[in-house]
Design a protein around this motif. Structure first.
Motif, short mmCIF file in Angstrom:
data_model
loop_
_atom_site.label_atom_id
_atom_site.label_comp_id
_atom_site.label_asym_id
_atom_site.label_seq_id
_atom_site.Cartn_x
_atom_site.Cartn_y
_atom_site.Cartn_z
N LEU A 105 1.48 -1.12 -0.15
CA LEU A 105 -0.59 0.12 0.18
C LEU A 105 0.41 1.10 0.28
O LEU A 105 0.69 1.98 -0.50
N LYS A 161 -11.57 -3.85 4.55
CA LYS A 161 -12.10 -2.78 3.11
C LYS A 161 -10.63 -1.63 3.01
O LYS A 161 -10.08 -1.53 4.55
N ILE A 162 -10.40 -0.98 1.97
CA ILE A 162 -9.32 -0.60 1.81
C ILE A 162 -9.49 0.98 0.73
O ILE A 162 -10.54 0.72 -0.78
N LYS A 163 -9.72 1.82 0.99
CA LYS A 163 -10.37 2.71 1.43
C LYS A 163 -9.17 3.70 0.44
O LYS A 163 -7.99 4.10 0.91
N GLU A 184 -6.44 1.79 5.12
CA GLU A 184 -7.44 0.46 5.81
C GLU A 184 -7.79 -0.07 7.20
O GLU A 184 -7.22 0.48 8.26
N ASP A 185 -8.78 -1.08 6.78
CA ASP A 185 -9.50 -1.30 8.38
C ASP A 185 -9.90 -2.85 8.00
O ASP A 185 -8.74 -3.50 6.97
N GLU A 212 -13.38 1.96 -2.74
CA GLU A 212 -13.65 1.30 -2.09
C GLU A 212 -13.17 -0.20 -2.76
O GLU A 212 -13.56 -0.40 -3.48
N LEU A 257 -3.88 -4.29 -5.80
CA LEU A 257 -3.93 -4.18 -4.47
C LEU A 257 -4.18 -6.04 -5.03
O LEU A 257 -3.61 -7.06 -3.35
N LEU A 310 -12.37 -5.73 1.05
CA LEU A 310 -11.49 -6.92 1.19
C LEU A 310 -11.82 -8.93 1.70
O LEU A 310 -13.25 -8.49 2.07
N ILE A 333 -4.20 6.67 1.65
CA ILE A 333 -4.84 5.65 1.34
C ILE A 333 -5.20 4.61 2.87
O ILE A 333 -4.35 5.64 4.17
#
Length: 342
Positions: A257, A280-282, A276-277, A332, A310, A335, A274
């Motif tokens: 990332l 999801k990756i935003k 991330e949780d 978005e 990704l 994941l 960027i």
């Protein structure tokens, strides 16, 4: 002038998220892009029945760019020497061709190039035929047709006939284009920084490389045109994934990332954030490059390239909700999903 000299002298000015090409002809915002990804996409389209579409996309891009990016004092000039001057100041200086020469005999224009962008990787293709037809359209302001062509990876020759009909194509006003592409100052990596830190390498023939793979300065309108009109956009993530997985270094997966942010910003695609949780990756891109086309801004091609990148982290990642405006891309990436939610 070599690209390295242009960067030192500020003719090609790099900032965080953007590159301003200030060559003599007319300033414009440039981006860098991976030649292998672009060529693979073009050849997939051409090999699957879309040669005409590739020709027309490139023709539209080149005609719009040539028409709008030449200065006012040249718009009533149709001398072949000026055409050569413009072409060499733009294409040779940034490494898109190693050699360019145009000749004109009555209503026939002859173009000879060596080691041109795309063709030096793919060999014969319709895209570059359309590109040079578009350049002739835009500069001479006449409808034209390609009579014949000979293409190889080392040298290409095009014979293009000018018709009597005037050529016109809709495009953004240059002032609006410049306003939309204004890039505010930001903190982060620029192209200059990437070269200093050897993330990118500037080698012979004015070419820039990323891990021994070529990347090229490109006027960004082509990506909006492809995103709006191009076929097989669903193949782009797989093409992108195959590219990046082959150059990924051992143990680098955890830093992907950070690499993505650096690449996007250094290559001129805007100022990137960027988040991330667990689900999801935003990815938020401020001040993305805007094109010359009259149609809407659309960089779904680039979003699909990001999706493929990704996939080197997790093949199950899918594109979720996303939006784009003239000043922002907000996407978005979900994941561990089984299918796209959009």
């Amino acid at each position: 002038m070599r690209l390295s000299d242009s960067l030192k002298r500020g003719i090609m000015k790099s900032g965080v998220g953007g590159i301003l090409n200030k060559f003599k002809i007319r300033s414009r915002r440039s981006t860098l892009f991976f030649e292998d990804i672009f060529s693979e996409y073009v050849m997939h389209c051409e090999n699957n029945g879309k040669k005409k579409e590739m020709f027309n996309l490139a023709k539209k891009w080149a005609s719009v760019s040539t028409q709008q990016l030449i200065p006012g004092w040249l718009k009533n000039v149709s001398d072949i020497s000026v055409f050569n001057l413009a072409a060499n100041n733009v294409w040779t200086n940034v490494g898109l061709v190693e050699y360019f020469d145009g000749k004109k005999d009555d209503d026939i224009v002859y173009v000879t190039t060596k080691r041109e962008f795309l063709t030096r990787i793919t060999g014969e293709n319709e895209f570059m035929k359309g590109f040079f037809v578009g350049c002739v359209n835009g500069f001479f302001r006449k409808e034209c047709d390609i009579v014949s062509s000979v293409q190889s990876r080392t040298e290409c020759m095009y014979k293009i006939i000018l018709r009597k009909e005037e050529f016109k194509i809709g495009a953004k006003d240059k002032k609006k284009y410049d306003t939309l592409n204004y890039l505010p100052a930001a903190i982060g990596f620029s192209l200059q920084d990437a070269l200093k830190k050897n993330i990118f390498q500037l080698k012979e023939k004015n070419r820039i490389y990323f891990r021994k793979r070529p990347i090229s300065p490109t006027e960004n309108t082509i990506f909006h045109i492809i995103s709006n009109e191009g076929p097989f956009l669903e193949t782009v993530p797989e093409i992108s994934f195959n590219y990046f997985k082959d150059i990924l270094l051992k143990g680098e997966e955890k830093r992907m990332l950070s690499m993505l942010k650096t690449l996007l910003q250094c290559m001129g695609w805007g100022v990137v954030k960027i988040l991330e949780d667990v689900s999801k990756i935003k990815i938020i891109i401020k001040s993305p490059p805007c094109g010359l086309q009259t149609e809407k801004e659309n960089l779904v091609f680039i979003i699909n390239v990001i999706l493929g990148f990704l996939w080197t982290i997790d093949r199950r990642i899918v594109l979720g909700e996303w939006m784009e405006s003239e000043k922002l891309i907000d996407a978005e990436f979900i994941l561990h999903a089984k299918k796209a939610s959009r």
